[in-house]
Design a protein around this motif. Structure first.
Motif, PDB file in Angstrom:
ATOM      1  N   ARG A 149       7.853  -9.483  11.483  1.00 35.13           N
ATOM      2  CA  ARG A 149       7.736  -8.057  11.168  1.00 35.13           C
ATOM      3  C   ARG A 149       6.264  -7.680  10.953  1.00 35.13           C
ATOM      4  NH1 ARG A 149       9.251  -3.176  12.292  1.00 35.13           N
ATOM      5  NH2 ARG A 149       9.206  -1.737  10.524  1.00 35.13           N
ATOM      6  N   CYS A 150       5.511  -8.548  10.290  1.00 35.92           N
ATOM      7  CA  CYS A 150       4.077  -8.283  10.087  1.00 35.92           C
ATOM      8  C   CYS A 150       3.361  -8.179  11.431  1.00 35.92           C
ATOM      9  CB  CYS A 150       3.426  -9.389   9.242  1.00 35.92           C
ATOM     10  SG  CYS A 150       3.768  -9.228   7.492  1.00 35.92           S
ATOM     11  N   ILE A 151       3.642  -9.129  12.319  1.00 34.34           N
ATOM     12  CA  ILE A 151       3.003  -9.122  13.638  1.00 34.34           C
ATOM     13  C   ILE A 151       3.333  -7.813  14.364  1.00 34.34           C
ATOM     14  CG2 ILE A 151       3.079 -10.205  15.942  1.00 34.34           C
ATOM     15  CD1 ILE A 151       3.369 -12.930  14.505  1.00 34.34           C
ATOM     16  N   GLU A 152       4.618  -7.446  14.293  1.00 37.15           N
ATOM     17  CA  GLU A 152       5.093  -6.226  14.947  1.00 37.15           C
ATOM     18  C   GLU A 152       4.347  -4.985  14.432  1.00 37.15           C
ATOM     19  OE1 GLU A 152       9.596  -6.835  15.474  1.00 37.15           O
ATOM     20  OE2 GLU A 152       9.355  -5.088  14.163  1.00 37.15           O
ATOM     21  N   LEU A 153       4.276  -4.869  13.098  1.00 32.45           N
ATOM     22  CA  LEU A 153       3.640  -3.684  12.494  1.00 32.45           C
ATOM     23  C   LEU A 153       2.147  -3.620  12.827  1.00 32.45           C
ATOM     24  CD1 LEU A 153       5.290  -3.558   8.946  1.00 32.45           C
ATOM     25  CD2 LEU A 153       5.636  -1.931  10.811  1.00 32.45           C
ATOM     26  N   LEU A 154       1.482  -4.770  12.756  1.00 34.93           N
ATOM     27  CA  LEU A 154       0.044  -4.807  13.043  1.00 34.93           C
ATOM     28  C   LEU A 154      -0.216  -4.432  14.497  1.00 34.93           C
ATOM     29  CD1 LEU A 154      -0.619  -8.077  11.063  1.00 34.93           C
ATOM     30  CD2 LEU A 154      -1.824  -5.930  10.613  1.00 34.93           C
ATOM     31  N   ASP A 155       0.668  -4.890  15.364  1.00 38.19           N
ATOM     32  CA  ASP A 155       0.559  -4.617  16.789  1.00 38.19           C
ATOM     33  C   ASP A 155       0.735  -3.121  17.050  1.00 38.19           C
ATOM     34  OD1 ASP A 155       0.218  -5.206  19.406  1.00 38.19           O
ATOM     35  OD2 ASP A 155       2.018  -6.445  19.629  1.00 38.19           O
ATOM     36  N   VAL A 156       1.821  -2.575  16.543  1.00 40.80           N
ATOM     37  CA  VAL A 156       2.125  -1.150  16.754  1.00 40.80           C
ATOM     38  C   VAL A 156       1.004  -0.277  16.187  1.00 40.80           C
ATOM     39  CG1 VAL A 156       3.685   0.711  16.032  1.00 40.80           C
ATOM     40  CG2 VAL A 156       4.623  -1.475  16.797  1.00 40.80           C
ATOM     41  N   HIS A 157       0.446  -0.722  15.066  1.00 42.13           N
ATOM     42  CA  HIS A 157      -0.588   0.059  14.402  1.00 42.13           C
ATOM     43  C   HIS A 157      -1.949  -0.095  15.079  1.00 42.13           C
ATOM     44  CE1 HIS A 157      -2.773   1.832  10.956  1.00 42.13           C
ATOM     45  NE2 HIS A 157      -1.633   2.434  10.746  1.00 42.13           N
ATOM     46  N   GLY A 158      -2.048  -0.982  16.050  1.00 39.25           N
ATOM     47  CA  GLY A 158      -3.302  -1.152  16.797  1.00 39.25           C
ATOM     48  C   GLY A 158      -4.407  -1.853  16.027  1.00 39.25           C
ATOM     49  N   GLN A 159      -4.034  -2.751  15.087  1.00 39.05           N
ATOM     50  CA  GLN A 159      -5.054  -3.480  14.329  1.00 39.05           C
ATOM     51  C   GLN A 159      -5.743  -4.492  15.237  1.00 39.05           C
ATOM     52  OE1 GLN A 159      -5.993  -3.013  11.114  1.00 39.05           O
ATOM     53  NE2 GLN A 159      -4.538  -1.342  10.845  1.00 39.05           N
ATOM     54  N   LYS A 160      -7.060  -4.423  15.276  1.00 44.76           N
ATOM     55  CA  LYS A 160      -7.821  -5.300  16.174  1.00 44.76           C
ATOM     56  C   LYS A 160      -8.369  -6.535  15.465  1.00 44.76           C
ATOM     57  CE  LYS A 160      -8.626  -2.330  19.927  1.00 44.76           C
ATOM     58  NZ  LYS A 160      -7.250  -1.849  19.775  1.00 44.76           N
ATOM     59  N   ARG A 161      -8.561  -6.439  14.153  1.00 42.74           N
ATOM     60  CA  ARG A 161      -9.207  -7.535  13.407  1.00 42.74           C
ATOM     61  C   ARG A 161      -8.269  -8.008  12.300  1.00 42.74           C
ATOM     62  NH1 ARG A 161     -14.816  -4.891  11.764  1.00 42.74           N
ATOM     63  NH2 ARG A 161     -15.426  -7.048  11.360  1.00 42.74           N
ATOM     64  N   VAL A 162      -7.669  -9.188  12.517  1.00 36.58           N
ATOM     65  CA  VAL A 162      -6.622  -9.663  11.606  1.00 36.58           C
ATOM     66  C   VAL A 162      -6.807 -11.149  11.289  1.00 36.58           C
ATOM     67  CG1 VAL A 162      -4.126  -9.987  11.322  1.00 36.58           C
ATOM     68  CG2 VAL A 162      -4.969  -7.996  12.590  1.00 36.58           C
ATOM     69  N   ASP A 163      -6.617 -11.502  10.006  1.00 38.62           N
ATOM     70  CA  ASP A 163      -6.471 -12.916   9.645  1.00 38.62           C
ATOM     71  C   ASP A 163      -5.106 -13.104   8.987  1.00 38.62           C
ATOM     72  OD1 ASP A 163      -7.010 -15.683   8.959  1.00 38.62           O
ATOM     73  OD2 ASP A 163      -7.157 -14.957   6.892  1.00 38.62           O
ATOM     74  N   PHE A 164      -4.295 -13.985   9.558  1.00 34.86           N
ATOM     75  CA  PHE A 164      -3.031 -14.360   8.944  1.00 34.86           C
ATOM     76  C   PHE A 164      -3.307 -15.517   8.000  1.00 34.86           C
ATOM     77  CE2 PHE A 164      -1.694 -12.188  12.737  1.00 34.86           C
ATOM     78  CZ  PHE A 164      -0.574 -11.485  12.323  1.00 34.86           C
ATOM     79  N   HIS A 165      -3.108 -15.259   6.702  1.00 29.59           N
ATOM     80  CA  HIS A 165      -3.368 -16.297   5.708  1.00 29.59           C
ATOM     81  C   HIS A 165      -2.100 -17.110   5.516  1.00 29.59           C
ATOM     82  CE1 HIS A 165      -2.422 -17.219   1.534  1.00 29.59           C
ATOM     83  NE2 HIS A 165      -1.796 -16.074   1.442  1.00 29.59           N
ATOM     84  N   CYS A 166      -2.240 -18.439   5.496  1.00 29.51           N
ATOM     85  CA  CYS A 166      -1.116 -19.343   5.241  1.00 29.51           C
ATOM     86  C   CYS A 166       0.139 -18.931   6.016  1.00 29.51           C
ATOM     87  CB  CYS A 166      -0.828 -19.383   3.740  1.00 29.51           C
ATOM     88  SG  CYS A 166       0.282 -20.724   3.293  1.00 29.51           S
ATOM     89  N   TYR A 167      -0.028 -18.748   7.311  1.00 27.67           N
ATOM     90  CA  TYR A 167       1.085 -18.308   8.157  1.00 27.67           C
ATOM     91  C   TYR A 167       2.138 -19.413   8.253  1.00 27.67           C
ATOM     92  CZ  TYR A 167       3.554 -17.171  12.490  1.00 27.67           C
ATOM     93  OH  TYR A 167       4.520 -16.925  13.425  1.00 27.67           O
ATOM     94  N   CYS A 168       3.365 -19.087   7.872  1.00 27.29           N
ATOM     95  CA  CYS A 168       4.424 -20.110   7.865  1.00 27.29           C
ATOM     96  C   CYS A 168       5.565 -19.776   8.816  1.00 27.29           C
ATOM     97  CB  CYS A 168       4.958 -20.306   6.455  1.00 27.29           C
ATOM     98  SG  CYS A 168       3.744 -21.039   5.358  1.00 27.29           S
ATOM     99  N   GLY A 169       5.328 -18.855   9.747  1.00 27.56           N
ATOM    100  CA  GLY A 169       6.369 -18.514  10.724  1.00 27.56           C
ATOM    101  C   GLY A 169       6.370 -19.508  11.871  1.00 27.56           C
ATOM    102  N   LYS A 170       7.084 -19.146  12.931  1.00 29.80           N
ATOM    103  CA  LYS A 170       7.152 -20.035  14.096  1.00 29.80           C
ATOM    104  C   LYS A 170       5.791 -20.096  14.780  1.00 29.80           C
ATOM    105  CE  LYS A 170      11.945 -20.228  15.398  1.00 29.80           C
ATOM    106  NZ  LYS A 170      12.867 -19.089  15.123  1.00 29.80           N
ATOM    107  N   THR A 171       5.373 -21.316  15.144  1.00 33.58           N
ATOM    108  CA  THR A 171       4.072 -21.494  15.798  1.00 33.58           C
ATOM    109  C   THR A 171       4.009 -20.701  17.107  1.00 33.58           C
ATOM    110  OG1 THR A 171       3.874 -23.679  14.817  1.00 33.58           O
ATOM    111  CG2 THR A 171       2.451 -23.235  16.696  1.00 33.58           C
TER     112      THR A 171
END
Ligand SMILES: [Zn+2]
Length: 268
Positions: A149-171
């Motif tokens: 859901r985070c990936i989806e929202l960031l994508d839709v919102h057009g965020q260009k600069r992102v760091d996923f901290h301690c990402y524990c989802g599917k590789t």
């Protein structure tokens, strides 16, 4: 040149010896320590800290749980209710005045909180995303159990600069996200030695999307001990082994990735 892009040096566990902790990090070769805010108190402490130490880079945010404190009665999380709207305005003001290197920590949490809180969590997250977007700042993401859901929202919102901290989802979702977006990065914590999933991410992600973090005082490489920024040095060692390159090359790559995402920042 080492970097810790996600740490909480404002945590009470650092109160007795904070200066020594920072000095140890500097002596170990850290050139940047991105301290992440959680709520009003830590956000203000971080701005002060950044004035004292050039290596400290301030990121202000609202931790997902803190943003919905008024909806929770969860003693375990030690939440304080505050005026979320006013805090968003405060962070916006700091972004406008060039006082922060990034927005964060922020995002969504589906581990501690149920679906009845998701709409409110997303409302806070979107407001913080808007600040990052409007001021072209990186955003540092907490995505526990709601990674997709985070990936989806960031994508839709057009965020260009992102760091996923301690990402524990599917590789595979992380790899797809990193392939789609040049400046979406994933910071690998210091507990990599004990985590197959972070080892696998280190192996499979494009090398240009790897960063290092500690989440100190949490996620220590040695269970039951306090984590600290200097521990990124061992993380880089581990990552170099996994990628089959020298430690120096790994450190250089991570520093370049950090510069690409965060740019340069001097505290005002
Ligand atoms: Zn954190």
């Amino acid at each position: 040149m080492y970097v810790d892009v996600h740490t909480h040096l404002t945590h009470p566990k650092f109160a007795p010896d904070l200066h020594q902790v920072i000095q140890r990090a500097v002596d170990a070769g850290l050139k940047a320590i991105v301290v992440n805010g959680l709520e009003p108190e830590s956000n203000r402490q971080i701005l002060e800290l950044a004035k004292q130490f050039p290596e400290i880079k301030p990121a202000l945010g609202i931790y997902p749980s803190q943003g919905i404190a008024h909806l929770c009665d969860n003693d375990k999380l030690n939440l304080k209710v505050f005026d979320v709207k006013a805090e968003i305005a405060f962070i916006k003001e700091q972004a406008k005045n060039g006082r922060i290197i990034a927005v964060g920590e922020c995002g969504l949490d589906g581990y501690w909180h149920g679906v009845e809180t998701f709409a409110e969590q997303e409302r806070v997250f979107l407001a913080l995303m808007e600040i990052a977007y409007d001021h072209d700042l990186p955003i540092i993401i907490h995505s526990r159990k709601l990674e997709k859901r985070c990936i989806e929202l960031l994508d839709v919102h057009g965020q260009k600069r992102v760091d996923f901290h301690c990402y524990c989802g599917k590789t595979k979702f992380a790899v797809a996200a990193a392939q789609k977006h040049d400046n979406w990065k994933f910071s690998i914590p210091a507990n990599i030695k004990r985590s197959e999933s972070f080892q696998s991410m280190t192996k499979k992600l494009p090398i240009t999307s790897l960063l290092t973090e500690t989440d100190a005082p949490y996620l220590s490489p040695v269970p039951g001990t306090r984590n600290e920024p200097a521990n990124v040095v061992d993380t880089v060692k581990e990552m170099a082994q996994i990628r089959g390159i020298s430690e120096a090359e790994m450190a250089q790559t991570i520093w370049k990735n950090y510069s690409d995402l965060f740019g340069t920042f001097t505290s005002k």
